[in-house]
Design an enzyme around this catalytic site. Sequence first.
Site, PDB file in Angstrom:
ATOM      1  N   GLU A  30       0.849  -1.194   0.000  1.00 38.45           N
ATOM      2  CA  GLU A  30       0.000   0.000   0.000  1.00 38.45           C
ATOM      3  C   GLU A  30       0.887   1.247   0.000  1.00 38.45           C
ATOM      4  O   GLU A  30       1.919   1.299   0.672  1.00 38.45           O
ATOM      5  CB  GLU A  30      -0.893   0.008   1.244  1.00 38.45           C
ATOM      6  CG  GLU A  30      -1.950  -1.088   1.262  1.00 38.45           C
ATOM      7  CD  GLU A  30      -3.141  -0.760   0.377  1.00 38.45           C
ATOM      8  OE1 GLU A  30      -3.205   0.380  -0.128  1.00 38.45           O
ATOM      9  OE2 GLU A  30      -3.989  -1.644   0.182  1.00 38.45           O
ATOM     10  N   LYS A  57      -1.604   8.277 -11.556  1.00 40.43           N
ATOM     11  CA  LYS A  57      -2.239   7.208 -10.788  1.00 40.43           C
ATOM     12  C   LYS A  57      -3.562   6.869 -11.461  1.00 40.43           C
ATOM     13  O   LYS A  57      -4.504   7.649 -11.438  1.00 40.43           O
ATOM     14  CB  LYS A  57      -2.474   7.622  -9.340  1.00 40.43           C
ATOM     15  CG  LYS A  57      -2.993   6.472  -8.480  1.00 40.43           C
ATOM     16  CD  LYS A  57      -3.268   6.895  -7.060  1.00 40.43           C
ATOM     17  CE  LYS A  57      -3.603   5.678  -6.210  1.00 40.43           C
ATOM     18  NZ  LYS A  57      -4.719   4.863  -6.785  1.00 40.43           N
ATOM     19  N   HIS A  59      -7.078   5.089 -11.918  1.00 40.61           N
ATOM     20  CA  HIS A  59      -8.147   4.673 -11.013  1.00 40.61           C
ATOM     21  C   HIS A  59      -8.709   3.339 -11.512  1.00 40.61           C
ATOM     22  O   HIS A  59      -9.501   3.288 -12.442  1.00 40.61           O
ATOM     23  CB  HIS A  59      -9.232   5.751 -11.005  1.00 40.61           C
ATOM     24  CG  HIS A  59     -10.236   5.609  -9.910  1.00 40.61           C
ATOM     25  ND1 HIS A  59      -9.897   5.253  -8.618  1.00 40.61           N
ATOM     26  CD2 HIS A  59     -11.586   5.787  -9.904  1.00 40.61           C
ATOM     27  CE1 HIS A  59     -10.985   5.234  -7.868  1.00 40.61           C
ATOM     28  NE2 HIS A  59     -12.024   5.545  -8.629  1.00 40.61           N
ATOM     29  N   ALA A  61      -8.107  -1.315 -10.634  1.00 41.57           N
ATOM     30  CA  ALA A  61      -7.910  -2.404  -9.675  1.00 41.57           C
ATOM     31  C   ALA A  61      -6.504  -2.960  -9.849  1.00 41.57           C
ATOM     32  O   ALA A  61      -6.069  -3.239 -10.971  1.00 41.57           O
ATOM     33  CB  ALA A  61      -8.943  -3.506  -9.901  1.00 41.57           C
ATOM     34  N   LYS A 271      -2.799  12.785  -4.292  1.00 39.11           N
ATOM     35  CA  LYS A 271      -4.168  12.612  -4.768  1.00 39.11           C
ATOM     36  C   LYS A 271      -4.903  13.929  -4.923  1.00 39.11           C
ATOM     37  O   LYS A 271      -4.751  14.833  -4.106  1.00 39.11           O
ATOM     38  CB  LYS A 271      -4.956  11.713  -3.806  1.00 39.11           C
ATOM     39  CG  LYS A 271      -4.727  10.228  -3.981  1.00 39.11           C
ATOM     40  CD  LYS A 271      -5.770   9.454  -3.196  1.00 39.11           C
ATOM     41  CE  LYS A 271      -5.721   7.976  -3.526  1.00 39.11           C
ATOM     42  NZ  LYS A 271      -6.827   7.246  -2.876  1.00 39.11           N
TER      43      LYS A 271
END
EC number: 6.5.1.3
Length: 416
Positions: A30, A57, A59, A61, A271
């Site tokens: 993580e 990044k 978005h 899975a 983010k």
Amino acid sequence: MLRRLGVRHFRRTPLLFVGGDGSIFERYTEIDNSNERRINALKGCGMFEDEWIATEKVHGANFGIYSIEGEKMIRYAKRSGIMPPNEHFFGYHILIPELQRYVTSIREMLCEKQKKKLHVVLINGELFGGKYDHPSVPKTRKTVMVAGKPRTISAVQTDSFPQYSPDLHFYAFDIKYKETEGGDYTTLVYDEAIELFQRVPGLLYARAVIRGPMSKVAAFDVERFVTTIPPLVGMGNYPLTGNWAEGLVVKHSRLGMAGFDPKGPTVLKFKCTAFQEISTDRAQGPRVDEMRNVRRDSINRAGVQLPDLESIVQDPIQLEASKLLLNHVCENRLKNVLSKIGTEPFEKEEMTPDQLATLLAKDALKDFLKDTEPSIVNIPVLIRKDLTRYVIFESRRLVCSQWKDILKRQSPDFSE
């Protein structure tokens, strides 16, 4: 609108599920969110001015592709473990022919580079896509045969933004390997992984959006970062309003290098506020921008930053033309624009830096488009919009750097 139905068939092949003992599966660590405290920690341990690499990044899975020596079957993993071959996971089976080609090519190149056989080669990445709400993009409903049953391919994320494509895709960002069954995984340094990724036709991978000291990377405004992915997956002519990226993944450039002994965090997430997993109170009040102060200080130090042009324009011919376009923004052109304007708008204080920069950008675009090839004029809409933004950005930077001198020279009393 009619829905198109596409079906792909895959045989169910017996395969011993491995991963429970941890000998093959490598859980993806993580990544910590960035905040002022963690940035200060980097300053305190002397890593703030090291080189950092930021990629978009995506978005989606988390998804891993495992190639194991001596086995024909490629294995696939979600964040929690390697999946049995009949597990339905967003319909990834439809990508299996491409995924097999990717990891087979990477294994061959990596073994050649290491000059030895490797027990496991792992490509970490993100499974994404399945939603793109544009009026000119048909809604599609596809299925894939899994264990003898048709299964619907579903959207990996269903948020209003970012949206990437109506189809499913894989986005690679890491390569790991282990030499022996009982050995540990080694992670390739970012630049080494990219060197291999870019040699695999059709593979979508994490290109550097911006790189440099953290003071430069932190000056990048993730709050206004439009995702770079749609043009790469065929959606370049179908722009969506407010299609903001989730943010950046920022890695130390030496992460994975032998002998590298970091004293602080080596990977952080920057983010967009809309995706931050924190609010102002326990009642889930408004989200806060935890990087606001850091970003402001970094902008004061390094200036506002845009994505590297190479992360936006990836066709070599288009990239060369884009660099030529930016070269049209220069001091000589600025002088010519000023000569056309005259001194009156400056005497009446009607001319602002932004207005002058816009005139300069328009002049640069006009001359560029007169001489460029039709194939460049007709590049996808999203890339055209980005290039216009770069021309305006460079024009503003040039005008602002010379504004005091411009005011002086445009005065009616000025003489050389």
